[in-house]
Design a protein around this motif. Structure first.
Motif, PDB file in Angstrom:
ATOM      1  N   ARG A  54      40.903  39.219  33.432  1.00 46.44           N
ATOM      2  CA  ARG A  54      41.902  38.597  34.562  1.00 46.44           C
ATOM      3  C   ARG A  54      43.038  37.985  33.814  1.00 46.44           C
ATOM      4  NH1 ARG A  54      40.864  35.678  40.318  1.00 46.44           N
ATOM      5  NH2 ARG A  54      42.942  35.309  40.436  1.00 46.44           N
ATOM      6  N   SER A  58      46.793  38.854  34.004  1.00 47.66           N
ATOM      7  CA  SER A  58      47.977  38.377  34.877  1.00 47.66           C
ATOM      8  C   SER A  58      48.194  36.750  34.083  1.00 47.66           C
ATOM      9  CB  SER A  58      47.061  37.972  36.105  1.00 47.66           C
ATOM     10  OG  SER A  58      46.040  37.275  35.946  1.00 47.66           O
ATOM     11  N   HIS A 103      40.850  41.276  41.805  1.00 52.21           N
ATOM     12  CA  HIS A 103      42.176  40.885  41.269  1.00 52.21           C
ATOM     13  C   HIS A 103      42.485  41.934  40.161  1.00 52.21           C
ATOM     14  CE1 HIS A 103      45.389  37.862  40.123  1.00 52.21           C
ATOM     15  NE2 HIS A 103      45.092  38.330  39.025  1.00 52.21           N
ATOM     16  N   CYS A 104      41.624  41.939  39.397  1.00 49.99           N
ATOM     17  CA  CYS A 104      41.844  42.896  38.134  1.00 49.99           C
ATOM     18  C   CYS A 104      42.191  44.471  38.606  1.00 49.99           C
ATOM     19  CB  CYS A 104      40.751  43.271  37.080  1.00 49.99           C
ATOM     20  SG  CYS A 104      40.455  41.578  35.994  1.00 49.99           S
ATOM     21  N   ILE A 107      45.913  44.898  39.837  1.00 49.02           N
ATOM     22  CA  ILE A 107      46.645  45.166  38.747  1.00 49.02           C
ATOM     23  C   ILE A 107      46.584  46.374  37.786  1.00 49.02           C
ATOM     24  CG2 ILE A 107      47.614  44.102  36.420  1.00 49.02           C
ATOM     25  CD1 ILE A 107      46.492  41.268  37.684  1.00 49.02           C
TER      26      ILE A 107
END
Length: 336
Positions: A54, A58, A103-104, A107
Motif C-alpha cells: 500500500r 500510494s 485500497h491496493c 490503484i
C-alpha cells in the motif's frame, strides 16, 4: 567519534514486495491452516506485506509514490499470479489486511503498461475471479470488501461485459445495488449493457422483477428509480419498447402505484405512464387497462407530486394518462 549500531534497512524493490507478498499468501495453504499460532503469525506477515504494498502504491503521507515502481509492481502482481491469490485468500484475511487489499486493488486496476491496464487484462483472462468475489459476497465478514472490489471492476467496460458468465449480470445488479453503484453499471456502460440485454432480456428482467417487488423498501425504491432512468436512455429504446409491451411488467407497475410509500408511487407512475402513452399498445395491455380503469383512475386522482417536483407538469401528465385510460376503457371488443 560516532558509532552506528543500526544500519537503515534498504527499501524493498517492487519485485521483492511482490515476492514476499506471494510467499506469505501461499504460506496460508500449508500447515498454518491447522496450527493456530502458526496461522496467526502467517496472517501477521501478510498484513505487514500488504502495508508495504500500500505504501509503495500510494505513498506514506510524506513521500509520494514512484510512478515507475507502481507500474512495475502492477506488472509483477500479474506476472506472478498474485492478483489471483489476493482474491482467493480474501476470506481468511484479517480486517486490517482486507482494508489494505481493497485500497491496493483500486490503484492496481488503474495502472497501465503502455496502453493496457495490465491488471484489468489479467482479470479478463481469469474471469472466474469475479465469480469467486460474487460467491464470497454471501460471506458477511467480507461482503463489504467484495462489493467495493466489484464496484471498482465495473468502471472498466471490458469487465462490465458480463455475457462471459450468463448469470453474472443478475448477481452484479444485486451486489452493486447495495453500494449505490447500479448507475455505474447500467448507465455508465449503456452500450455494453444494451448489447447484453438484447441477448439476455428474459433472464435479466425475471430477476429484476424480484427487486421491484422486494419487501425491502430501499431495494424497491432504488431499483425502480434505476429502471426509470435506464429505460429512457437512447441506446435502450428497443429494450424499453419491449418492456412496455409486456403485461406482466405493467402489472408490477400497477401494484407499485398502490405502494405505501409516496416516493415509490411517484416513481412507478413515471414508468406506468410510458405503458399507457405507448401509441402501439398491444391488445393485452389495453385489456388490463380497461378492466382496471376504475381503480387506476382512483389511484391517479389521489396521486400528487412529491416535494420539490414540478406540480404543474406532473398534473398535466397525469391528466393525459387519465384521459388515455378512459379512452381505452371505451374501446369495443376488449372483453372478447
Amino acid at each position: 567519534m560516532s558509532f552506528s549500531f543500526f544500519k537503515p534497512s534498504r527499501p524493498k524493490t517492487p519485485l521483492e514486495v511482490v515476492k514476499t507478498t506471494k510467499d506469505s499468501l501461499m504460506a496460508l495453504d500449508t500447515k498454518t491452516v491447522v496450527e493456530v499460532k502458526a496461522l496467526e503469525k502467517a496472517l501477521e506477515e501478510v498484513e505487514k506485506n500488504f502495508a508495504t504494498m500500500r505504501c509503495m502504491l500510494s505513498g506514506d503521507g510524506e513521500v509520494e509514490p514512484n510512478p515507475e515502481q507502481v507500474s512495475q509492481l502492477a506488472s509483477e502482481v500479474c506476472k506472478e499470479d498474485v492478483l489471483a491469490l489476493l482474491i482467493h485468500k480474501l476470506p481468511i484475511l484479517g480486517w486490517e489486511a482486507r482494508k489494505d487489499l481493497v485500497h491496493c486493488w483500486s490503484i492496481l486496476l488503474k495502472q497501465k503498461i503502455g496502453s493496457t491496464h495490465c491488471c484489468v487484462q489479467y482479470i479478463e483472462n481469469h474471469f472466474e475471479l469475479l465469480d469467486f468475489l460474487v460467491v464470497c459476497y454471501d460471506n458477511k465478514e467480507v461482503a463489504v470488501n467484495c462489493g467495493n472490489m466489484l464496484r471498482e471492476c465495473i468502471k472498466f467496460p471490458t469487465l462490465a461485459k458480463l455475457e462471459k458468465s450468463t448469470d453474472m449480470i443478475v448477481v452484479w445488479v444485486l451486489v452493486v445495488l447495495v453500494f449505490d453503484a447500479c448507475y455505474e453499471l447500467l448507465t455508465r456502460h449503456e452500450t455494453v449493457v444494451s448489447e447484453y440485454l438484447t441477448g439476455h432480456y428474459d433472464e435479466f428482467f425475471d430477476v429484476y422483477e424480484k427487486l421491484l417487488t422486494s419487501p425491502n423498501y430501499v431495494t424497491r425504491r432504488q431499483s425502480l428509480k434505476l429502471l426509470s432512468d435506464f429505460l429512457l436512455e437512447s441506446p435502450n429504446s428497443h429494450i424499453m419498447k419491449r418492456y412496455i409491451s409486456e403485461v406482466r411488467y405493467l402489472k408490477v407497475m400497477m401494484t407499485l402505484l398502490k405502494d405505501s410509500s409516496k416516493n415509490i408511487q411517484i416513481s412507478a407512475f413515471h414508468i406506468f405512464k410510458v405503458f399507457v402513452a405507448n401509441p402501439n399498445k398491444p391488445r393485452e395491455v389495453k385489456v388490463i387497462l380497461a378492466r382496471n380503469h376504475e381503480k387506476l383512475l382512483e389511484l391517479l386522482q389521489n396521486l400528487s407530486a412529491g416535494k420539490g417536483a414540478d406540480d404543474e407538469q406532473f398534473e398535466e401528465e397525469k391528466e393525459l394518462i387519465i384521459a388515455e385510460i378512459e379512452r381505452v376503457s371505451r374501446l369495443p371488443n376488449l372483453d372478447s
